[in-house]
Design an enzyme around this catalytic site. Structure first.
Site, PDB file in Angstrom:
ATOM      1  N   ARG A   6      10.675  25.050  34.070  1.00  0.00           N
ATOM      2  CA  ARG A   6      10.261  23.698  34.416  1.00  0.00           C
ATOM      3  C   ARG A   6      11.402  22.940  35.061  1.00  0.00           C
ATOM      4  O   ARG A   6      12.570  23.159  34.758  1.00  0.00           O
ATOM      5  CB  ARG A   6       9.828  22.939  33.150  1.00  0.00           C
ATOM      6  CG  ARG A   6       8.500  23.382  32.628  1.00  0.00           C
ATOM      7  CD  ARG A   6       7.341  22.752  33.380  1.00  0.00           C
ATOM      8  NE  ARG A   6       7.267  21.335  33.090  1.00  0.00           N
ATOM      9  CZ  ARG A   6       7.326  20.378  34.019  1.00  0.00           C
ATOM     10  NH1 ARG A   6       7.453  20.660  35.281  1.00  0.00           N
ATOM     11  NH2 ARG A   6       7.251  19.120  33.688  1.00  0.00           N
ATOM     12  N   ARG A  62      11.103  26.080  51.992  1.00  0.00           N
ATOM     13  CA  ARG A  62      11.266  26.745  53.288  1.00  0.00           C
ATOM     14  C   ARG A  62      12.668  26.539  53.858  1.00  0.00           C
ATOM     15  O   ARG A  62      13.066  27.227  54.788  1.00  0.00           O
ATOM     16  CB  ARG A  62      10.218  26.243  54.278  1.00  0.00           C
ATOM     17  CG  ARG A  62       8.798  26.410  53.790  1.00  0.00           C
ATOM     18  CD  ARG A  62       8.440  27.882  53.560  1.00  0.00           C
ATOM     19  NE  ARG A  62       7.202  28.000  52.805  1.00  0.00           N
ATOM     20  CZ  ARG A  62       7.086  28.671  51.673  1.00  0.00           C
ATOM     21  NH1 ARG A  62       8.118  29.282  51.149  1.00  0.00           N
ATOM     22  NH2 ARG A  62       5.931  28.758  51.058  1.00  0.00           N
ATOM     23  N   CYS A  74       1.397  22.299  46.383  1.00  0.00           N
ATOM     24  CA  CYS A  74       1.615  20.915  45.942  1.00  0.00           C
ATOM     25  C   CYS A  74       0.303  20.328  45.451  1.00  0.00           C
ATOM     26  O   CYS A  74      -0.766  20.698  45.928  1.00  0.00           O
ATOM     27  CB  CYS A  74       2.126  20.058  47.091  1.00  0.00           C
ATOM     28  SG  CYS A  74       3.751  20.490  47.666  1.00  0.00           S
ATOM     29  N   GLU A  77      -0.002  14.532  40.579  1.00  0.00           N
ATOM     30  CA  GLU A  77       0.127  14.414  39.122  1.00  0.00           C
ATOM     31  C   GLU A  77      -0.924  13.399  38.666  1.00  0.00           C
ATOM     32  O   GLU A  77      -1.282  12.499  39.408  1.00  0.00           O
ATOM     33  CB  GLU A  77       1.536  13.913  38.779  1.00  0.00           C
ATOM     34  CG  GLU A  77       1.865  13.860  37.320  1.00  0.00           C
ATOM     35  CD  GLU A  77       2.042  15.239  36.690  1.00  0.00           C
ATOM     36  OE1 GLU A  77       1.699  15.361  35.502  1.00  0.00           O
ATOM     37  OE2 GLU A  77       2.500  16.166  37.364  1.00  0.00           O
ATOM     38  N   ARG A  89       7.543  17.067  39.862  1.00  0.00           N
ATOM     39  CA  ARG A  89       7.623  18.051  38.788  1.00  0.00           C
ATOM     40  C   ARG A  89       7.360  19.447  39.355  1.00  0.00           C
ATOM     41  O   ARG A  89       6.545  19.610  40.252  1.00  0.00           O
ATOM     42  CB  ARG A  89       6.582  17.740  37.712  1.00  0.00           C
ATOM     43  CG  ARG A  89       6.861  16.470  36.936  1.00  0.00           C
ATOM     44  CD  ARG A  89       5.698  16.175  35.983  1.00  0.00           C
ATOM     45  NE  ARG A  89       5.972  15.096  35.082  1.00  0.00           N
ATOM     46  CZ  ARG A  89       5.743  13.802  35.346  1.00  0.00           C
ATOM     47  NH1 ARG A  89       5.237  13.442  36.510  1.00  0.00           N
ATOM     48  NH2 ARG A  89       6.014  12.882  34.461  1.00  0.00           N
ATOM     49  N   TYR A 107      16.210  19.003  34.638  1.00  0.00           N
ATOM     50  CA  TYR A 107      15.725  17.625  34.765  1.00  0.00           C
ATOM     51  C   TYR A 107      16.834  16.786  35.366  1.00  0.00           C
ATOM     52  O   TYR A 107      17.936  16.722  34.811  1.00  0.00           O
ATOM     53  CB  TYR A 107      15.297  17.085  33.392  1.00  0.00           C
ATOM     54  CG  TYR A 107      14.053  17.779  32.889  1.00  0.00           C
ATOM     55  CD1 TYR A 107      12.799  17.241  33.133  1.00  0.00           C
ATOM     56  CD2 TYR A 107      14.137  18.996  32.218  1.00  0.00           C
ATOM     57  CE1 TYR A 107      11.652  17.896  32.713  1.00  0.00           C
ATOM     58  CE2 TYR A 107      12.994  19.658  31.794  1.00  0.00           C
ATOM     59  CZ  TYR A 107      11.761  19.102  32.042  1.00  0.00           C
ATOM     60  OH  TYR A 107      10.621  19.755  31.639  1.00  0.00           O
ATOM     61  N   ARG A 115      12.482  14.903  29.111  1.00  0.00           N
ATOM     62  CA  ARG A 115      12.801  15.928  28.123  1.00  0.00           C
ATOM     63  C   ARG A 115      14.269  15.861  27.726  1.00  0.00           C
ATOM     64  O   ARG A 115      15.058  16.755  28.034  1.00  0.00           O
ATOM     65  CB  ARG A 115      12.482  17.323  28.681  1.00  0.00           C
ATOM     66  CG  ARG A 115      11.015  17.664  28.855  1.00  0.00           C
ATOM     67  CD  ARG A 115      10.218  17.708  27.544  1.00  0.00           C
ATOM     68  NE  ARG A 115      10.754  18.583  26.527  1.00  0.00           N
ATOM     69  CZ  ARG A 115      10.370  19.845  26.329  1.00  0.00           C
ATOM     70  NH1 ARG A 115       9.451  20.385  27.099  1.00  0.00           N
ATOM     71  NH2 ARG A 115      10.888  20.560  25.365  1.00  0.00           N
TER      72      ARG A 115
END
Length: 121
Positions: A6, A62, A74, A77, A89, A107, A115
């Site tokens: 993540r 790319r 893509c 959210e 994210r 993160y 987080r």
């Protein structure tokens, strides 16, 4: 074994160059910290908060040498009231022999708030 890595970051504005640059920075750190070979990536999924629509963050992949054939998608959210704005994210799924607790999740910027238990300083 396939494992998920993540990542999340934020930008300061809905600006195409910033979206691509910050996504690239995050993806490169995810790959570096987890010793990821692009040949072993199953897929990369990127979501953005509704306030980001100036660019597809997938463009960042790319720009990384050797990532031409990495599958990426893509998506928006979900819009949760009070959620972190200007957020990108990532879920990268990779083939690895590493254990789940060995995955280094990345993160950056304001996304560190998401987080704090995983953020390494």
């Amino acid at each position: 074994m396939i494992r998920g890595i993540r990542g999340a970051t934020t930008v300061t504005n809905n600006n195409a160059d910033e979206i691509v640059a910050e996504t690239k920075k995050m993806i490169e750190q995810m790959a570096q910290q987890n010793d990821v070979d692009p040949e072993l990536i199953a897929s990369v999924m990127i979501s953005v908060t509704p306030d980001l629509n100036a660019a597809f963050p997938a463009k960042a992949l790319r720009l990384i040498e050797g990532w031409k054939y990495v599958p990426v998608m893509c998506m928006p959210e979900i819009s949760v009231p009070g959620s972190l704005p200007f957020c990108i994210r990532v879920m990268m799924t990779v083939n690895t022999t590493a254990a789940q607790n060995q995955m280094e999740h990345i993160y950056l910027n304001e996304a560190k708030k998401l987080r704090p238990d995983l953020v390494q300083e």
